[in-house]
Design an enzyme around this catalytic site. Structure first.
Site, PDB file in Angstrom:
ATOM      1  N   GLY A  14       0.786  -1.239   0.000  1.00  0.00           N
ATOM      2  CA  GLY A  14       0.000   0.000   0.000  1.00  0.00           C
ATOM      3  C   GLY A  14       0.814   1.284   0.000  1.00  0.00           C
ATOM      4  O   GLY A  14       0.375   2.285   0.569  1.00  0.00           O
ATOM      5  N   ASN A  16       1.330   3.089  -2.651  1.00  0.00           N
ATOM      6  CA  ASN A  16       0.543   4.030  -3.465  1.00  0.00           C
ATOM      7  C   ASN A  16      -0.658   4.552  -2.682  1.00  0.00           C
ATOM      8  O   ASN A  16      -1.018   5.720  -2.806  1.00  0.00           O
ATOM      9  CB  ASN A  16       0.095   3.365  -4.770  1.00  0.00           C
ATOM     10  CG  ASN A  16       1.191   3.391  -5.817  1.00  0.00           C
ATOM     11  OD1 ASN A  16       1.510   4.442  -6.369  1.00  0.00           O
ATOM     12  ND2 ASN A  16       1.804   2.237  -6.066  1.00  0.00           N
ATOM     13  N   ARG A  67     -16.562 -15.574  -7.711  1.00  0.00           N
ATOM     14  CA  ARG A  67     -16.166 -14.192  -7.964  1.00  0.00           C
ATOM     15  C   ARG A  67     -17.341 -13.213  -7.931  1.00  0.00           C
ATOM     16  O   ARG A  67     -17.224 -12.141  -7.344  1.00  0.00           O
ATOM     17  CB  ARG A  67     -15.400 -14.092  -9.292  1.00  0.00           C
ATOM     18  CG  ARG A  67     -14.755 -12.741  -9.475  1.00  0.00           C
ATOM     19  CD  ARG A  67     -13.637 -12.756 -10.472  1.00  0.00           C
ATOM     20  NE  ARG A  67     -14.152 -12.779 -11.822  1.00  0.00           N
ATOM     21  CZ  ARG A  67     -13.383 -12.765 -12.916  1.00  0.00           C
ATOM     22  NH1 ARG A  67     -12.072 -12.754 -12.802  1.00  0.00           N
ATOM     23  NH2 ARG A  67     -13.916 -12.793 -14.109  1.00  0.00           N
ATOM     24  N   ARG A  93      -6.406  -9.079  -7.607  1.00  0.00           N
ATOM     25  CA  ARG A  93      -7.413 -10.011  -8.141  1.00  0.00           C
ATOM     26  C   ARG A  93      -7.946  -9.440  -9.445  1.00  0.00           C
ATOM     27  O   ARG A  93      -8.183  -8.227  -9.547  1.00  0.00           O
ATOM     28  CB  ARG A  93      -8.606 -10.175  -7.189  1.00  0.00           C
ATOM     29  CG  ARG A  93      -8.286 -10.640  -5.804  1.00  0.00           C
ATOM     30  CD  ARG A  93      -7.779 -12.036  -5.717  1.00  0.00           C
ATOM     31  NE  ARG A  93      -8.719 -13.068  -6.159  1.00  0.00           N
ATOM     32  CZ  ARG A  93      -8.405 -14.365  -6.214  1.00  0.00           C
ATOM     33  NH1 ARG A  93      -7.192 -14.767  -5.895  1.00  0.00           N
ATOM     34  NH2 ARG A  93      -9.288 -15.249  -6.617  1.00  0.00           N
ATOM     35  N   LEU A  95     -10.737  -8.494 -11.942  1.00  0.00           N
ATOM     36  CA  LEU A  95     -12.136  -8.121 -11.734  1.00  0.00           C
ATOM     37  C   LEU A  95     -12.950  -8.487 -12.968  1.00  0.00           C
ATOM     38  O   LEU A  95     -12.511  -8.280 -14.103  1.00  0.00           O
ATOM     39  CB  LEU A  95     -12.229  -6.617 -11.454  1.00  0.00           C
ATOM     40  CG  LEU A  95     -11.590  -6.193 -10.116  1.00  0.00           C
ATOM     41  CD1 LEU A  95     -11.380  -4.682 -10.071  1.00  0.00           C
ATOM     42  CD2 LEU A  95     -12.437  -6.659  -8.931  1.00  0.00           C
ATOM     43  N   ASN A 109      -6.516   2.512 -12.398  1.00  0.00           N
ATOM     44  CA  ASN A 109      -5.491   1.584 -11.904  1.00  0.00           C
ATOM     45  C   ASN A 109      -4.123   2.200 -12.151  1.00  0.00           C
ATOM     46  O   ASN A 109      -3.954   3.007 -13.064  1.00  0.00           O
ATOM     47  CB  ASN A 109      -5.603   0.259 -12.683  1.00  0.00           C
ATOM     48  CG  ASN A 109      -4.568  -0.761 -12.251  1.00  0.00           C
ATOM     49  OD1 ASN A 109      -4.331  -0.951 -11.049  1.00  0.00           O
ATOM     50  ND2 ASN A 109      -3.940  -1.433 -13.202  1.00  0.00           N
ATOM     51  N   HIS A 111      -0.168   0.994 -12.950  1.00  0.00           N
ATOM     52  CA  HIS A 111       0.562  -0.195 -13.387  1.00  0.00           C
ATOM     53  C   HIS A 111       2.032   0.183 -13.629  1.00  0.00           C
ATOM     54  O   HIS A 111       2.316   1.213 -14.227  1.00  0.00           O
ATOM     55  CB  HIS A 111      -0.067  -0.726 -14.686  1.00  0.00           C
ATOM     56  CG  HIS A 111       0.597  -1.969 -15.195  1.00  0.00           C
ATOM     57  ND1 HIS A 111       0.410  -3.197 -14.603  1.00  0.00           N
ATOM     58  CD2 HIS A 111       1.474  -2.160 -16.210  1.00  0.00           C
ATOM     59  CE1 HIS A 111       1.141  -4.104 -15.243  1.00  0.00           C
ATOM     60  NE2 HIS A 111       1.784  -3.502 -16.225  1.00  0.00           N
ATOM     61  N   GLU A 176       5.519   6.525  -9.350  1.00  0.00           N
ATOM     62  CA  GLU A 176       4.109   6.166  -9.112  1.00  0.00           C
ATOM     63  C   GLU A 176       3.504   7.040  -8.017  1.00  0.00           C
ATOM     64  O   GLU A 176       2.374   7.509  -8.136  1.00  0.00           O
ATOM     65  CB  GLU A 176       3.991   4.694  -8.705  1.00  0.00           C
ATOM     66  CG  GLU A 176       4.331   3.719  -9.815  1.00  0.00           C
ATOM     67  CD  GLU A 176       4.129   2.266  -9.392  1.00  0.00           C
ATOM     68  OE1 GLU A 176       3.144   1.976  -8.701  1.00  0.00           O
ATOM     69  OE2 GLU A 176       4.967   1.422  -9.747  1.00  0.00           O
TER      70      GLU A 176
HETATM   71  C1  GRF Z   1       2.672  -0.965  -7.733  1.00  0.00           C
HETATM   72  O1  GRF Z   1       3.863  -1.174  -8.426  1.00  0.00           O
HETATM   73  C2  GRF Z   1       1.527  -0.743  -8.673  1.00  0.00           C
HETATM   74  O2  GRF Z   1       1.910  -0.099  -9.857  1.00  0.00           O
HETATM   75  C3  GRF Z   1       1.080  -2.156  -8.981  1.00  0.00           C
HETATM   76  O3  GRF Z   1       1.225  -2.846  -7.785  1.00  0.00           O
HETATM   77  C4  GRF Z   1       2.227  -2.227  -6.982  1.00  0.00           C
HETATM   78  C5  GRF Z   1       1.578  -1.890  -5.668  1.00  0.00           C
HETATM   79  O4  GRF Z   1       2.506  -1.410  -4.746  1.00  0.00           O
HETATM   80  N1  GRF Z   1      -0.258  -2.179  -9.509  1.00  0.00           N
HETATM   81  P1  GRF Z   1       1.997  -0.775  -3.385  1.00  0.00           P
HETATM   82  O5  GRF Z   1       1.121  -1.809  -2.694  1.00  0.00           O
HETATM   83  O6  GRF Z   1       1.228   0.465  -3.716  1.00  0.00           O
HETATM   84  O7  GRF Z   1       3.236  -0.497  -2.605  1.00  0.00           O
END
Ligand code: GRF
Length: 217
Positions: A14, A16, A67, A93, A95, A109, A111, A176
């Site tokens: 977590g 992000n 699901r 997961r 979706l 999202n 990525h 990010e």
């Molecule tokens: C990040 O690299 C994000 O881009 C990807 O999963 C990772 C999550 O990292 N979808 P965090 O849990 O936010 O540290």
């Protein structure tokens, strides 16, 4: 200021989510996190949310028979909290199309690659293996196909000659953490418009101070 109500979905550490929590702590930031949902009870992100005084809910996929019932529970929780924008932040997961359809253009999202390159897992290792010179990260609207959907914002990250998977993961995360709050801010300010499979961003946007982040004004 009327703030955009966010629901953040996680599965793990977590970081992000933390970047969004930190951004939302500013009274001038135009969004607020109403609920954090994890499908894994041990996710560190749940503690981050609780420490920030944010409602943290575990909806464990293992407790549901299939699901659709798992996703119904998530949908109900998001709706109960009057969430307006769902932010997937390391939610691991897949979706289903029904759930994604219900949140069309209201779910984003992040990525760790320059999409549409390197969808899926182990993006950094695969980029290094291919010898590409730029890695990156992308914020995009969610569509039923994995890591696909209209692209809101991207950062291109130069790969150093001595780059390792670990160093590239850490480097990418730094981008990010600046990009996700910036993208959410744009949406909250009504500066993002989805048109077909593309996103148009209004021209007067304020971008975070990192080189190579698009859109460029
Ligand atoms: C990040 O690299 C994000 O881009 C990807 O999963 C990772 C999550 O990292 N979808 P965090 O849990 O936010 O540290």
């Amino acid at each position: 200021m009327r703030k955009l109500r966010l629901g953040v979905m996680i599965s793990g550490s977590g970081t992000n989510l933390q970047a969004l929590i930190d951004a939302c702590a500013s009274e001038h930031y135009p969004a607020t996190i109403e609920v954090v949902i994890s499908n894994r009870p041990e996710a560190k992100g749940l503690d981050r949310a609780r420490e920030a005084g944010i409602k943290a809910v575990c909806i464990d996929h293992k407790s549901y028979e299939d699901r659709p019932t798992f996703e119904d529970a998530i949908h109900e929780c998001l709706s109960d909290h009057k969430v307006q924008l769902v932010c997937l932040a390391g939610f691991m997961r897949l979706l289903g199309a029904d759930f994604v359809g219900r949140w069309k253009d209201r779910m984003i999202n992040i990525h760790p690659s320059l999409l549409p390159s390197y969808k899926g897992l182990h993006t950094h290792a695969r980029a290094l293996e291919d010898g590409v010179k730029f890695a990156g990260c992308t914020v995009h609207y969610v569509r039923p196909e994995m890591d696909n959907g209209p692209i809101i914002m991207q950062a291109a990250i130069p790969i150093a000659p001595d780059e390792t998977e670990e160093s590239l993961i850490m480097k990418t995360l730094k981008y990010e953490h600046r990009m996700y709050p910036a993208a959410v801010k744009l949406i909250a300010e009504g500066k993002v418009r989805v048109s077909g499979n593309k996103v148009a961003v209004k021209e007067d946007v304020e971008l975070p101070e990192v080189g190579l982040i698009s859109p460029v004004p």
